[in-house]
Write a protein that holds these residues in place. Structure first.
Motif, PDB file in Angstrom:
ATOM      1  N   PRO A   1       0.554  -6.709   8.567  1.00 12.22           N
ATOM      2  CA  PRO A   1      -0.355  -5.685   8.062  1.00 12.22           C
ATOM      3  C   PRO A   1      -1.256  -5.130   9.162  1.00 12.22           C
ATOM      4  O   PRO A   1      -1.436  -5.754  10.213  1.00 12.22           O
ATOM      5  CB  PRO A   1      -1.169  -6.441   7.012  1.00 12.22           C
ATOM      6  CG  PRO A   1      -1.198  -7.856   7.522  1.00 12.22           C
ATOM      7  CD  PRO A   1       0.145  -8.073   8.172  1.00 12.22           C
ATOM      8  N   LYS A   2      -1.812  -3.974   8.874  1.00 12.25           N
ATOM      9  CA  LYS A   2      -2.749  -3.344   9.814  1.00 12.25           C
ATOM     10  C   LYS A   2      -4.083  -4.071   9.827  1.00 12.25           C
ATOM     11  O   LYS A   2      -4.780  -4.118  10.842  1.00 12.25           O
ATOM     12  CB  LYS A   2      -2.945  -1.876   9.407  1.00 12.25           C
ATOM     13  CG  LYS A   2      -3.773  -1.051  10.355  1.00 12.25           C
ATOM     14  CD  LYS A   2      -3.793   0.406   9.905  1.00 12.25           C
ATOM     15  CE  LYS A   2      -4.554   1.279  10.882  1.00 12.25           C
ATOM     16  NZ  LYS A   2      -4.536   2.702  10.453  1.00 12.25           N
ATOM     17  N   GLU A   3      -4.415  -4.664   8.680  1.00 11.04           N
ATOM     18  CA  GLU A   3      -5.698  -5.353   8.517  1.00 11.04           C
ATOM     19  C   GLU A   3      -5.476  -6.661   7.770  1.00 11.04           C
ATOM     20  O   GLU A   3      -4.744  -6.697   6.777  1.00 11.04           O
ATOM     21  CB  GLU A   3      -6.661  -4.458   7.734  1.00 11.04           C
ATOM     22  CG  GLU A   3      -8.030  -5.057   7.479  1.00 11.04           C
ATOM     23  CD  GLU A   3      -8.915  -4.164   6.639  1.00 11.04           C
ATOM     24  OE1 GLU A   3     -10.011  -4.599   6.263  1.00 11.04           O
ATOM     25  OE2 GLU A   3      -8.489  -3.024   6.320  1.00 11.04           O
ATOM     26  N   ARG A   4      -6.092  -7.718   8.243  1.00 10.94           N
ATOM     27  CA  ARG A   4      -5.976  -9.016   7.585  1.00 10.94           C
ATOM     28  C   ARG A   4      -6.994  -9.134   6.447  1.00 10.94           C
ATOM     29  O   ARG A   4      -8.004  -8.441   6.418  1.00 10.94           O
ATOM     30  CB  ARG A   4      -6.207 -10.152   8.598  1.00 10.94           C
ATOM     31  CG  ARG A   4      -5.129 -10.247   9.661  1.00 10.94           C
ATOM     32  CD  ARG A   4      -5.449 -11.335  10.679  1.00 10.94           C
ATOM     33  NE  ARG A   4      -5.511 -12.650  10.058  1.00 10.94           N
ATOM     34  CZ  ARG A   4      -4.467 -13.437   9.861  1.00 10.94           C
ATOM     35  NH1 ARG A   4      -3.259 -13.047  10.231  1.00 10.94           N
ATOM     36  NH2 ARG A   4      -4.603 -14.622   9.290  1.00 10.94           N
ATOM     37  N   GLY A   5      -6.690 -10.026   5.512  1.00 11.60           N
ATOM     38  CA  GLY A   5      -7.647 -10.352   4.467  1.00 11.60           C
ATOM     39  C   GLY A   5      -7.819  -9.305   3.388  1.00 11.60           C
ATOM     40  O   GLY A   5      -8.857  -9.271   2.720  1.00 11.60           O
ATOM     41  N   VAL A   6      -6.795  -8.455   3.166  1.00 12.08           N
ATOM     42  CA  VAL A   6      -6.916  -7.460   2.105  1.00 12.08           C
ATOM     43  C   VAL A   6      -6.678  -8.128   0.755  1.00 12.08           C
ATOM     44  O   VAL A   6      -6.144  -9.238   0.663  1.00 12.08           O
ATOM     45  CB  VAL A   6      -5.912  -6.300   2.312  1.00 12.08           C
ATOM     46  CG1 VAL A   6      -6.159  -5.629   3.646  1.00 12.08           C
ATOM     47  CG2 VAL A   6      -4.470  -6.791   2.192  1.00 12.08           C
ATOM     48  N   GLU A   7      -7.082  -7.454  -0.301  1.00 15.66           N
ATOM     49  CA  GLU A   7      -6.847  -7.966  -1.647  1.00 15.66           C
ATOM     50  C   GLU A   7      -5.354  -7.907  -1.958  1.00 15.66           C
ATOM     51  O   GLU A   7      -4.714  -6.877  -1.736  1.00 15.66           O
ATOM     52  CB  GLU A   7      -7.618  -7.134  -2.671  1.00 15.66           C
ATOM     53  CG  GLU A   7      -7.464  -7.623  -4.103  1.00 15.66           C
ATOM     54  CD  GLU A   7      -8.257  -6.785  -5.078  1.00 15.66           C
ATOM     55  OE1 GLU A   7      -8.104  -7.001  -6.303  1.00 15.66           O
ATOM     56  OE2 GLU A   7      -9.027  -5.912  -4.630  1.00 15.66           O
ATOM     57  N   PRO A   8      -4.777  -8.991  -2.450  1.00 12.92           N
ATOM     58  CA  PRO A   8      -3.347  -8.966  -2.778  1.00 12.92           C
ATOM     59  C   PRO A   8      -3.015  -7.843  -3.761  1.00 12.92           C
ATOM     60  O   PRO A   8      -3.818  -7.510  -4.630  1.00 12.92           O
ATOM     61  CB  PRO A   8      -3.100 -10.348  -3.387  1.00 12.92           C
ATOM     62  CG  PRO A   8      -4.148 -11.219  -2.766  1.00 12.92           C
ATOM     63  CD  PRO A   8      -5.352 -10.335  -2.645  1.00 12.92           C
TER      64      PRO A   8
ATOM     65  N   HIS B   1       0.075  -1.669   3.671  1.00 14.24           N
ATOM     66  CA  HIS B   1      -1.120  -1.797   4.501  1.00 14.24           C
ATOM     67  C   HIS B   1      -0.699  -1.836   5.976  1.00 14.24           C
ATOM     68  O   HIS B   1      -0.940  -2.800   6.710  1.00 14.24           O
ATOM     69  CB  HIS B   1      -1.897  -3.066   4.145  1.00 14.24           C
ATOM     70  CG  HIS B   1      -2.600  -3.003   2.828  1.00 14.24           C
ATOM     71  ND1 HIS B   1      -3.702  -2.198   2.610  1.00 14.24           N
ATOM     72  CD2 HIS B   1      -2.360  -3.622   1.655  1.00 14.24           C
ATOM     73  CE1 HIS B   1      -4.120  -2.348   1.351  1.00 14.24           C
ATOM     74  NE2 HIS B   1      -3.314  -3.198   0.754  1.00 14.24           N
ATOM     75  N   GLN B   2      -0.033  -0.778   6.415  1.00 14.78           N
ATOM     76  CA  GLN B   2       0.403  -0.654   7.803  1.00 14.78           C
ATOM     77  C   GLN B   2       0.859   0.783   8.022  1.00 14.78           C
ATOM     78  O   GLN B   2       1.303   1.457   7.087  1.00 14.78           O
ATOM     79  CB  GLN B   2       1.553  -1.626   8.099  1.00 14.78           C
ATOM     80  CG  GLN B   2       2.086  -1.611   9.518  1.00 14.78           C
ATOM     81  CD  GLN B   2       1.014  -1.821  10.568  1.00 14.78           C
ATOM     82  OE1 GLN B   2       0.346  -0.860  10.970  1.00 14.78           O
ATOM     83  NE2 GLN B   2       0.810  -3.064  11.000  1.00 14.78           N
ATOM     84  N   ASP B   3       0.746   1.242   9.275  1.00 15.01           N
ATOM     85  CA  ASP B   3       1.214   2.588   9.614  1.00 15.01           C
ATOM     86  C   ASP B   3       2.725   2.547   9.803  1.00 15.01           C
ATOM     87  O   ASP B   3       3.257   2.746  10.903  1.00 15.01           O
ATOM     88  CB  ASP B   3       0.520   3.095  10.875  1.00 15.01           C
ATOM     89  CG  ASP B   3      -0.973   3.282  10.676  1.00 15.01           C
ATOM     90  OD1 ASP B   3      -1.379   3.625   9.546  1.00 15.01           O
ATOM     91  OD2 ASP B   3      -1.735   3.074  11.638  1.00 15.01           O
ATOM     92  N   ALA B   4       3.430   2.281   8.707  1.00 23.99           N
ATOM     93  CA  ALA B   4       4.877   2.113   8.742  1.00 23.99           C
ATOM     94  C   ALA B   4       5.528   3.030   7.719  1.00 23.99           C
ATOM     95  O   ALA B   4       4.948   3.313   6.662  1.00 23.99           O
ATOM     96  CB  ALA B   4       5.250   0.657   8.453  1.00 23.99           C
ATOM     97  N   TYR B   5       6.732   3.473   8.061  1.00 27.40           N
ATOM     98  CA  TYR B   5       7.498   4.360   7.179  1.00 27.40           C
ATOM     99  C   TYR B   5       8.921   3.829   7.070  1.00 27.40           C
ATOM    100  O   TYR B   5       9.593   3.654   8.093  1.00 27.40           O
ATOM    101  CB  TYR B   5       7.544   5.781   7.746  1.00 27.40           C
ATOM    102  CG  TYR B   5       6.202   6.441   7.896  1.00 27.40           C
ATOM    103  CD1 TYR B   5       5.703   7.306   6.927  1.00 27.40           C
ATOM    104  CD2 TYR B   5       5.417   6.200   9.028  1.00 27.40           C
ATOM    105  CE1 TYR B   5       4.471   7.915   7.078  1.00 27.40           C
ATOM    106  CE2 TYR B   5       4.185   6.800   9.188  1.00 27.40           C
ATOM    107  CZ  TYR B   5       3.713   7.657   8.215  1.00 27.40           C
ATOM    108  OH  TYR B   5       2.490   8.248   8.367  1.00 27.40           O
TER     109      TYR B   5
END
Length: 239
Positions: free
Chosen positions: A122-129, A161-165
């Protein structure tokens, strides 16, 4: 443009009886220091689960987990309260974030289920599932790159939650398709689901993989039997 070619036969393989699996990148007992990941793409497992069996409850955290059924029906249960069945033509994403427990089981008692399980950092850790699942428009992938996963909510795609396509195409024999990258500095990992194709002089067959970096665009040409191809565009740096 730089490329890295992973023939289908070079993947890690394990047959546990109930699970027959191939690993494009290092996973479980398969370890290759040259194949740990492709940028933010950490896991690409090609799984086949026999009738009525599956993965028991197990935890995940801080990972975007995408499931793409290719044949059959896969039952999903998780600690967020979701109980669903994902089928051929669906795509599912589970953002594990701070932590989630889930299980996956072949819903059918008379046939195997085949699916890809893909992990993206993910782009950021600890996000809400979070859980998301949609049914894809098969017609929209014919002769074009159809985005099925993206960094923001959009019609016809799950969001990550990532800059992915992630995109899928179904190309006819000899058809040429250009793929323009969404962001500079990204790489694209191609995985041939069915058929064959050629990219940058590489002849790709069923379940072959090709990582592409240091380019803004590339061209895919479908082989004699046509091709269905998954393109996973991800940042090449993580953290």
């Amino acid at each position: 443009m730089k490329t890295v070619y992973h023939p289908a036969a070079s993947r890690g393989h394990a047959n546990h009886g109930w699970l027959n699996t191939h690993h494009t990148f290092s996973f479980a007992s398969y370890y290759d220091p040259q194949r740990m990941q492709f940028g933010a793409l950490r896991v690409l497992n090609d799984d086949e689960v026999v009738a009525g069996r599956g993965f028991g409850s197990h935890p995940h955290d801080n990972m975007e987990i995408i499931s793409l059924p290719l044949e059959g029906d896969l039952e999903h249960r998780d600690s967020m309260g979701n109980t669903t069945v994902i089928r051929e033509g669906d795509i599912q994403v589970m953002s594990a974030g701070t932590g989630v427990v889930h299980s996956e089981k072949n819903k059918n008692l008379d046939r195997a289920v085949k699916f890809l399980q893909i992990w993206v950092f993910p782009k950021e850790r600890g996000v809400e599932p979070r859980y998301d699942q949609i049914h894809l428009d098969a017609g929209a992938e014919r002769g074009r790159w159809q985005v099925v996963a993206a960094p923001e909510p959009r019609d016809g795609a799950v969001w990550l939650h990532q800059d992915a396509y992630f995109s899928i195409t179904r190309a006819e024999r000899g058809q040429a398709l250009d793929y323009p990258l969404h962001q500079s500095g990204h790489g694209v990992y191609l995985f041939v689901l069915e058929g064959s194709a050629e990219v940058d002089g590489h002849s790709l067959g069923r379940r072959d993989g090709l990582g592409i970096t240091e380019t803004e665009t590339f061209r895919l040409v479908a082989g004699a039997e046509g091709a269905r191809v998954l393109a996973m565009e991800v940042p090449m740096t993580v953290g």
